[in-house]
Write an enzyme that holds these catalytic residues in place. Structure first.
Site, PDB file in Angstrom:
ATOM      1  N   TYR A 168       0.831  -1.221   0.000  1.00 36.37           N
ATOM      2  CA  TYR A 168       0.000   0.000   0.000  1.00 36.37           C
ATOM      3  C   TYR A 168       0.854   1.255   0.000  1.00 36.37           C
ATOM      4  CZ  TYR A 168      -4.469  -2.310   0.105  1.00 36.37           C
ATOM      5  OH  TYR A 168      -5.561  -3.044  -0.273  1.00 36.37           O
ATOM      6  N   GLN A 228     -14.809   3.961  -6.696  1.00 37.86           N
ATOM      7  CA  GLN A 228     -14.243   2.785  -6.017  1.00 37.86           C
ATOM      8  C   GLN A 228     -12.749   2.996  -5.809  1.00 37.86           C
ATOM      9  OE1 GLN A 228     -16.012  -0.977  -8.106  1.00 37.86           O
ATOM     10  NE2 GLN A 228     -16.203   0.752  -9.496  1.00 37.86           N
ATOM     11  N   HIS A 231     -14.644   2.635  -1.319  1.00 44.36           N
ATOM     12  CA  HIS A 231     -13.631   1.667  -0.875  1.00 44.36           C
ATOM     13  C   HIS A 231     -12.534   2.296  -0.023  1.00 44.36           C
ATOM     14  CE1 HIS A 231     -14.806  -1.301  -4.348  1.00 44.36           C
ATOM     15  NE2 HIS A 231     -15.685  -1.264  -3.369  1.00 44.36           N
ATOM     16  N   SER A 237     -14.555  -2.518 -14.159  1.00 43.37           N
ATOM     17  CA  SER A 237     -14.940  -3.826 -14.695  1.00 43.37           C
ATOM     18  C   SER A 237     -16.361  -4.164 -14.248  1.00 43.37           C
ATOM     19  CB  SER A 237     -13.950  -4.895 -14.215  1.00 43.37           C
ATOM     20  OG  SER A 237     -13.820  -4.840 -12.812  1.00 43.37           O
ATOM     21  N   ASN A 259     -15.698   2.214 -21.329  1.00 41.48           N
ATOM     22  CA  ASN A 259     -14.592   1.295 -21.066  1.00 41.48           C
ATOM     23  C   ASN A 259     -13.980   0.899 -22.410  1.00 41.48           C
ATOM     24  OD1 ASN A 259     -13.081  -1.141 -20.239  1.00 41.48           O
ATOM     25  ND2 ASN A 259     -14.302  -1.040 -18.374  1.00 41.48           N
ATOM     26  N   PRO A 260     -12.651   0.871 -22.519  1.00 44.04           N
ATOM     27  CA  PRO A 260     -12.084   0.463 -23.813  1.00 44.04           C
ATOM     28  C   PRO A 260     -12.307  -1.017 -24.100  1.00 44.04           C
ATOM     29  CG  PRO A 260     -10.334   0.879 -22.211  1.00 44.04           C
ATOM     30  CD  PRO A 260     -11.621   1.234 -21.536  1.00 44.04           C
ATOM     31  N   ARG A 307       1.777   1.716  -3.562  1.00 45.90           N
ATOM     32  CA  ARG A 307       0.638   2.279  -4.316  1.00 45.90           C
ATOM     33  C   ARG A 307       0.474   3.766  -3.986  1.00 45.90           C
ATOM     34  NH1 ARG A 307      -2.776  -1.095  -6.959  1.00 45.90           N
ATOM     35  NH2 ARG A 307      -4.467   0.402  -6.863  1.00 45.90           N
ATOM     36  N   CYS A 343      -2.951   3.606  21.483  1.00 40.42           N
ATOM     37  CA  CYS A 343      -3.184   2.303  22.121  1.00 40.42           C
ATOM     38  C   CYS A 343      -2.119   1.260  21.777  1.00 40.42           C
ATOM     39  CB  CYS A 343      -4.579   1.781  21.755  1.00 40.42           C
ATOM     40  SG  CYS A 343      -4.692   1.133  20.084  1.00 40.42           S
TER      41      CYS A 343
END
Ligand code: OAD
Length: 264
Positions: free
Chosen positions: A77, A111, A129, A207, A231-232, A80, A168
């Site tokens: 992550y 998303q 998300h 998708s 979408n392609p 990314r 914590c």
């Protein structure tokens, strides 16, 4: 040769889409990873590179992967996040930000966990998300602030031990929704409400297979909205939407805005 933007011819049926968009008071757009791909952010179906080459993205984006190997998943992550911080919004992001100013009630649902919509000028983006920039404590759920700037990583990424919560001591986790987890309640309610009330629903660069986000298109169809898939590549949704436009969002969306609101 032009740059492609002027030469793309939208299908004839799009006259209906353009009329519907001009007349609409409520428009909803659902975006997915494809919208950011032209900014250099890989989609979830692209082959991964570097340290992550042998991993399927869907295998890393789970609570069990984090429990098993937190340094691997946190490192992924961070990699990314570094990719997103180095990326710039593209013409598709900017077209959607422009559309918001041209429609009385415009809802942008994504998303994507990047902030490229916001950096293109969109506000009140509904993130289904989660967001890469909002990690939080696994224990007390308190937010955690990343150090400013782009994380320094080798090109292929590296394993990184996740930080610990100052309050914590529990582990910090990425601020994203993983497979098997519920969507955040308020964003999901906002998405549902806007979708059920809209006149035009555009699905862009997704998708449209990951639930429950993908079901929004079906709610829009059931509610009688004019529905569009951009979408392609071919998707399962093409057969059920009113208009399927085969092309990259960085090209199709600016053209759609230009043709619908000339001079805007
Ligand atoms: P996917 O990676 O499943 O799909 C990306 C889609 O973008 C594909 O259908 C591509 O054909 C399309 N695409 C690629 N380049 C494009 C371009 N330039 N313009 C338009 N479309 C393009 O991504 P999502 O549908 O966003 O969830 O995936 C949904 C969710 O599954 C993600 O949010 C993530 C993932 O696993 C979680 O992490 C919970």
């Amino acid at each position: 040769m032009g740059n492609g933007l002027r030469t793309l011819v939208l299908p004839a049926v799009d006259a209906r889409l353009i009329e519907a968009l001009r007349a609409a008071t409520r428009v909803v757009v659902l975006t997915g990873a494809g919208v950011s791909s032209e900014s250099g952010v890989p989609t979830f179906r692209d082959r991964q590179s570097g340290l992550w080459e042998t991993f399927d993205a869907a295998e890393l984006a789970t609570p069990s992967a984090y429990a098993r190997d937190p340094a691997l998943v946190w490192g992924w992550y961070e990699w990314r996040r570094a990719t997103v911080l180095a990326a710039q919004p593209n013409a598709g992001h900017r077209a959607l930000a422009a559309m918001a100013g041209l429609v009385p009630q415009f809802t942008l649902i994504t998303q994507n966990v990047d902030d490229l919509h916001e950096r293109a000028g969109s506000s009140c983006v509904v993130h289904l998300h989660g967001e890469l920039s909002r990690p939080y404590c696994e224990g007390c759920r308190q937010g955690y602030a990343h150090a400013p700037g782009v994380p320094e990583l080798p090109p292929g990424g590296k394993r990184i031990e996740p930080p610990r919560c100052a309050a914590c001591g529990a582990r910090i986790r990425p601020g994203v929704v993983w497979f098997g987890e519920s969507l955040p309640h308020l964003p999901w309610l906002a998405a549902l409400e806007a979708t059920r009330a809209c006149e035009v629903f555009l699905c862009c660069g997704t998708s449209a297979v990951v639930q429950p986000a993908a079901s929004l298109a079906n709610f829009a169809i059931d509610a009688g909205a004019l529905t569009v898939q951009v979408n392609p590549n071919q998707t399962d949704l093409d057969a059920s939407v009113t208009v399927a436009i085969r092309g990259p969002t960085g090209m199709v969306l600016p053209q759609l805005v230009r043709e619908t609101w000339p001079g805007a």
